[in-house]
Write an enzyme that holds these catalytic residues in place. Sequence first.
Site, mmCIF file in Angstrom:
data_model
loop_
_atom_site.group_PDB
_atom_site.id
_atom_site.type_symbol
_atom_site.label_atom_id
_atom_site.label_comp_id
_atom_site.label_asym_id
_atom_site.label_seq_id
_atom_site.Cartn_x
_atom_site.Cartn_y
_atom_site.Cartn_z
ATOM 1 N N THR A 106 -74.627 30.743 -12.755
ATOM 2 C CA THR A 106 -74.908 29.720 -13.759
ATOM 3 C C THR A 106 -73.736 29.505 -14.709
ATOM 4 O O THR A 106 -73.492 28.394 -15.173
ATOM 5 C CB THR A 106 -76.169 30.123 -14.558
ATOM 6 O OG1 THR A 106 -77.233 30.283 -13.631
ATOM 7 C CG2 THR A 106 -76.559 29.083 -15.579
ATOM 8 N N THR A 182 -76.068 36.165 -12.864
ATOM 9 C CA THR A 182 -76.651 37.335 -13.528
ATOM 10 C C THR A 182 -77.574 38.137 -12.614
ATOM 11 O O THR A 182 -77.756 39.334 -12.829
ATOM 12 C CB THR A 182 -77.459 36.911 -14.777
ATOM 13 O OG1 THR A 182 -78.452 35.958 -14.377
ATOM 14 C CG2 THR A 182 -76.560 36.318 -15.828
ATOM 15 N N ASP A 183 -78.145 37.479 -11.607
ATOM 16 C CA ASP A 183 -79.202 38.153 -10.841
ATOM 17 C C ASP A 183 -78.748 39.474 -10.216
ATOM 18 O O ASP A 183 -79.495 40.446 -10.207
ATOM 19 C CB ASP A 183 -79.731 37.234 -9.722
ATOM 20 C CG ASP A 183 -80.426 36.006 -10.280
ATOM 21 O OD1 ASP A 183 -80.586 35.910 -11.510
ATOM 22 O OD2 ASP A 183 -80.814 35.131 -9.473
ATOM 23 N N LYS A 261 -80.381 44.030 -15.001
ATOM 24 C CA LYS A 261 -81.030 42.812 -15.476
ATOM 25 C C LYS A 261 -82.524 43.126 -15.597
ATOM 26 O O LYS A 261 -83.157 43.521 -14.618
ATOM 27 C CB LYS A 261 -80.793 41.665 -14.486
ATOM 28 C CG LYS A 261 -81.399 40.354 -14.961
ATOM 29 C CD LYS A 261 -80.976 39.154 -14.125
ATOM 30 C CE LYS A 261 -81.596 37.895 -14.715
ATOM 31 N NZ LYS A 261 -81.177 36.668 -14.075
HETATM 32 N N1 ASP Z 1 -79.351 32.633 -9.736
HETATM 33 C C1 ASP Z 1 -78.209 32.725 -10.607
HETATM 34 C C2 ASP Z 1 -77.274 33.768 -10.060
HETATM 35 O O1 ASP Z 1 -77.511 34.927 -10.183
HETATM 36 C C3 ASP Z 1 -78.634 33.028 -11.987
HETATM 37 C C4 ASP Z 1 -77.525 33.179 -12.978
HETATM 38 O O2 ASP Z 1 -76.366 32.946 -12.741
HETATM 39 O O3 ASP Z 1 -77.857 33.564 -14.098
HETATM 40 O O4 ASP Z 1 -76.302 33.393 -9.500
#
Ligand code: ASP
Length: 460
Positions: A106, A182-183, A261
């Site tokens: 993201t 983040t995932d 996370k």
């Molecule tokens: N689905 C995304 C990822 O982990 C979520 C994010 O970037 O926060 O790439």
Amino acid sequence: MADDYKGYKDEALAVLMKYEAMVWCDVVVSTAQTNFIGIILPRSETSDHLHIVLKLRSGYNVGILADKVTDIKIEGRKEAIYKIPEKEFPYDPVKPNVKLLGTGGTIASRLDYRTGAVIPAFTPGELYGSVPELADICNLDTEKLYGVFSENMGPEQWKGTALAIGKAIESGVAGIVVGHGTDTMHHTAAILSFMVQNSPVPIVMVGSQRSSDRPSSDAALNLMYSVKTAAESDIAEVLVCMFGPTSDEYGLLHRGTRVRKMHSSYRSTFRTIGDIPVAMVSRKEITPLRQDYKRRRSDKNVIINTAFEEKVGIVYYYPNMKPDVIDSLIDNGYRGIVIAGTGLGHVNKPLYPALQRAKEKNIAVYMTVQTLWGYVQMYVYDTGRDMMELGVVPTANMLPEVAYVKLGWALGQTDDMEEVKRIMLTPINGEITEREPSNGYLIYQGGIPEVEEFISKHRK
Ligand code: ASP
């Protein structure tokens, strides 16, 4: 123009055409129940033909069933700006040089990633265009390694990132920032802690929970904090830098092997588990919360070791699990299995024959705990003792995901199970600790007096 109704088909397309409402129109959509105010978003090729999707003022997206729409009033049209104004990132010879490596997620997306309308904001000029404060901190050089959401990161990308970090260190940068979804950021933070050792400079992973087109986005702040940490801090470790408390007062720097996370949508989603974070970072300063971190050095003696065995898996135990779960891993040639067991590290008795088989086939089986906090203790109950007889090795307080990547890394280096065990049980950067501080466990449960006390102790 084909893009006027981008991605819309059949019912949804017919309704939009009836009201001449196109993608990026600012609209009020009425249904019998309520009105929705927002911008019509494009849809991806694979989405259904029944819904019209609006980005509401709150930043959230909503899907409205086309056949429930009674009216669409058009208030204006906002063209998607696919291009961020590029401004040349200023170069200041007295400022430290930071390398930003992008992998996706993201943080690298400008518009909502679910619509397909995303653009990478990644050249130094684009980043400067969106977060000009970065130029007060450092000279920035960026390189896009990958453009994936983080569920698609894996051994190939981990190795590529480790090698790129090695190259950046070789080039003499003051610090490195890795932009990441983040995932699975905690998986990558853990494996980089093993693949990149003895770094002379900070390696700071950063992401954002909300894309930068949303008013509540954490992208700019996280980016600023991570760039500041890479440029100025003396913490030469793999860190995750993300939103600290629920307000935007400071970010937290978490050790790469002790972070996870913990919330699917909060910005304050990353928590240090089994310990306390390494430091806080605000616009003004970096405040260490502990002293036992590796310090910045001026040499370039980093050690990169990208070994990885892919035939490793995690089994999350649940009551009534059948041995065929373990058997199928054995039959499919897996060389390592990490179990996340209940309580102190348990599984049921029906699994024992499968564990016995794993032992006979020289498969490395390691135990972690589902509770995340606390230690595997296999001496307390018979179950634990029985499992150790079957060759299952307890991994103290290593987090399951960390044990998974470490086992892949260890098995990538050797077939000798004693050596694998030595690697697994010798902490490299805090993945096993002697004790877990109770203040770590208490403080991060949120909204209790300990939080106030903690903040007042560390903030002036
Ligand atoms: N689905 C995304 C990822 O982990 C979520 C994010 O970037 O926060 O790439």
